[in-house]
Design a protein around this motif. Structure first.
Motif, PDB file in Angstrom:
ATOM      1  N   ARG A  35       0.773  -1.152  -0.020  1.00 54.73           N
ATOM      2  CA  ARG A  35      -0.043   0.028   0.155  1.00 54.73           C
ATOM      3  C   ARG A  35       1.273   1.434   0.139  1.00 54.73           C
ATOM      4  O   ARG A  35       2.456   1.503   0.912  1.00 54.73           O
ATOM      5  N   PHE A  36       0.267   2.404  -1.091  1.00 53.27           N
ATOM      6  CA  PHE A  36       0.678   3.015  -0.957  1.00 53.27           C
ATOM      7  C   PHE A  36      -0.087   5.004  -0.783  1.00 53.27           C
ATOM      8  O   PHE A  36      -0.902   4.875  -1.438  1.00 53.27           O
ATOM      9  N   VAL A  37       0.907   5.743   0.232  1.00 53.97           N
ATOM     10  CA  VAL A  37      -0.153   6.686   0.620  1.00 53.97           C
ATOM     11  C   VAL A  37       0.548   8.118  -0.388  1.00 53.97           C
ATOM     12  O   VAL A  37       1.937   8.812   0.510  1.00 53.97           O
ATOM     13  N   GLY A  38      -0.001   8.516  -1.920  1.00 52.31           N
ATOM     14  CA  GLY A  38       1.548   9.295  -2.073  1.00 52.31           C
ATOM     15  C   GLY A  38       2.213   8.723  -2.277  1.00 52.31           C
ATOM     16  O   GLY A  38       2.483   7.710  -2.792  1.00 52.31           O
ATOM     17  N   ARG A  39       3.478   9.631  -2.127  1.00 52.19           N
ATOM     18  CA  ARG A  39       5.137   9.057  -2.732  1.00 52.19           C
ATOM     19  C   ARG A  39       5.785   8.047  -0.973  1.00 52.19           C
ATOM     20  O   ARG A  39       6.464   8.601  -0.972  1.00 52.19           O
ATOM     21  N   MET A  40       4.248   7.732  -0.055  1.00 57.31           N
ATOM     22  CA  MET A  40       4.959   7.207   1.204  1.00 57.31           C
ATOM     23  C   MET A  40       4.556   5.789   1.383  1.00 57.31           C
ATOM     24  O   MET A  40       2.951   5.016   0.280  1.00 57.31           O
ATOM     25  N   SER A  41       5.106   4.714   1.863  1.00 62.98           N
ATOM     26  CA  SER A  41       4.617   3.681   2.253  1.00 62.98           C
ATOM     27  C   SER A  41       5.254   3.314   3.235  1.00 62.98           C
ATOM     28  O   SER A  41       5.984   2.698   3.327  1.00 62.98           O
ATOM     29  N   PRO A  42       3.987   3.362   4.578  1.00 63.95           N
ATOM     30  CA  PRO A  42       4.316   3.037   5.865  1.00 63.95           C
ATOM     31  C   PRO A  42       4.798   1.591   6.254  1.00 63.95           C
ATOM     32  O   PRO A  42       6.009   1.920   7.175  1.00 63.95           O
ATOM     33  N   LEU A  43       4.753   0.961   5.449  1.00 60.60           N
ATOM     34  CA  LEU A  43       5.201  -0.711   5.759  1.00 60.60           C
ATOM     35  C   LEU A  43       6.170  -1.680   5.114  1.00 60.60           C
ATOM     36  O   LEU A  43       6.865  -2.592   4.536  1.00 60.60           O
ATOM     37  N   TRP A  44       7.116  -0.592   3.899  1.00 56.86           N
ATOM     38  CA  TRP A  44       8.345  -0.623   3.115  1.00 56.86           C
ATOM     39  C   TRP A  44       8.551  -1.627   3.536  1.00 56.86           C
ATOM     40  O   TRP A  44       9.230  -2.615   2.933  1.00 56.86           O
ATOM     41  N   SER A  45       8.964  -0.716   4.531  1.00 53.86           N
ATOM     42  CA  SER A  45      10.624  -1.794   5.183  1.00 53.86           C
ATOM     43  C   SER A  45      10.542  -2.764   5.545  1.00 53.86           C
ATOM     44  O   SER A  45      11.331  -3.791   5.224  1.00 53.86           O
ATOM     45  N   ARG A  46       9.717  -2.965   5.814  1.00 56.57           N
ATOM     46  CA  ARG A  46       8.667  -4.672   6.304  1.00 56.57           C
ATOM     47  C   ARG A  46       8.884  -5.323   5.055  1.00 56.57           C
ATOM     48  O   ARG A  46       8.842  -6.641   5.031  1.00 56.57           O
TER      49      ARG A  46
END
Length: 275
Positions: A35-46
């Motif tokens: 899931r992306f929110v704009g240019r951020m992905s809060p769980l990217w590292s996981r």
């Protein structure tokens, strides 16, 4: 102005997948749905940690997270809310199951507008059914989000009632494992529990996030024990924390643990579905 490229194959918008790719032939690969929110992905590292772990277990070379990040930004350009699927296969190979001596992995990044769920799903919960399809026990693949999803395909084919949002899956021995597209949590006698995934099932990143912020007991869970739960909810990296209002005729009510984890999901930076 031309529309952004939503699919990259090996970093190229004009890239092609070899018909002899082992991902097509054998399901020889893994994927992440992010899931992306704009240019951020809060769980990217996981997601990157699970991708690396999965590739290591299957002996597939894994690209650097920075390369994947840059490609994800390309395919999500212009999307306020997006879902990115990263598919990694072992690449093309000779006919037969033997591993290629020097694999050339294929990577595909595809972006889609994020799905919109009804607010009622988050406030009151989902209606779920118990599936007849059982998950096969295979510890060597347990936890990995590999490309063979035929069990989930068959389970999802069991119903076409739009009022039923999910299905509950058990393994061959009758142990509760997960939903078709999400992980499962239950509050039983005040204890937050999630089923063991040592034999089968997908170890979701949203599940890992819950385990990081709450004390969770991981154990085998029977249907009889599940029916004693005071709260039941699903975790999904795409949809967040979704209460379960019923499993067939058994009724559940969203409670304080579910609500607290929904709030945590919002604090991570995901949309506030309950607003």
């Amino acid at each position: 102005m031309s529309s952004p490229n939503r699919i990259l194959v090996n970093g190229r918008p004009d890239g092609m997948i070899d018909p002899l790719d082992r991902g097509l032939a054998y399901g020889d690969g893994v994927f992440e749905t992010i899931r992306f929110v704009g240019r951020m992905s809060p769980l990217w590292s996981r997601h990157m940690q699970r991708l690396q772990d999965s590739c290591t277990r299957l002996r597939i070379p894994c690209p650097e997270p920075e390369r994947l990040w840059q490609e994800a930004l390309v395919v999500t350009q212009g999307l306020g809310q997006a879902v990115v699927r990263i598919t990694m296969t072992r690449g093309a190979g000779e006919r037969g199951y033997a591993l290629p001596a020097a694999p050339q992995p294929t990577r595909v990044l595809a972006a889609f507008p994020a799905p919109i769920r009804a607010v009622d799903d988050y406030r009151h919960g989902l209606r779920v059914r118990l599936c007849e399809t059982r998950l096969a026990i295979q510890p060597r693949l347990a936890g990995i989000k590999h490309l063979n999803r035929l069990e989930q395909v068959l389970a999802r084919a069991e119903w076409d009632d739009p009022a039923i949002a999910e299905g509950l899956l058990c393994d061959e021995a009758g142990r509760v494992i997960s939903a078709v597209m999400a992980n499962l949590f239950a509050v039983i006698d005040g204890v937050l529990i999630t089923p063991s995934l040592e034999r089968c099932g997908v170890n979701g990143v949203a599940r890992a996030e819950v385990q990081a912020v709450r004390e969770v007991q991981v154990c085998d869970l029977s249907l009889g024990e599940l029916w004693q739960a005071s709260e039941l909810f699903l975790s999904s990296s795409v949809h967040g924390m979704l209460p379960v209002r019923s499993v067939d005729d058994k009724v559940f009510v969203p409670g304080p643990v579910t609500r607290a984890l929904q709030q945590h999901w919002c604090e991570l930076g995901f949309p506030t579905e309950l607003a």
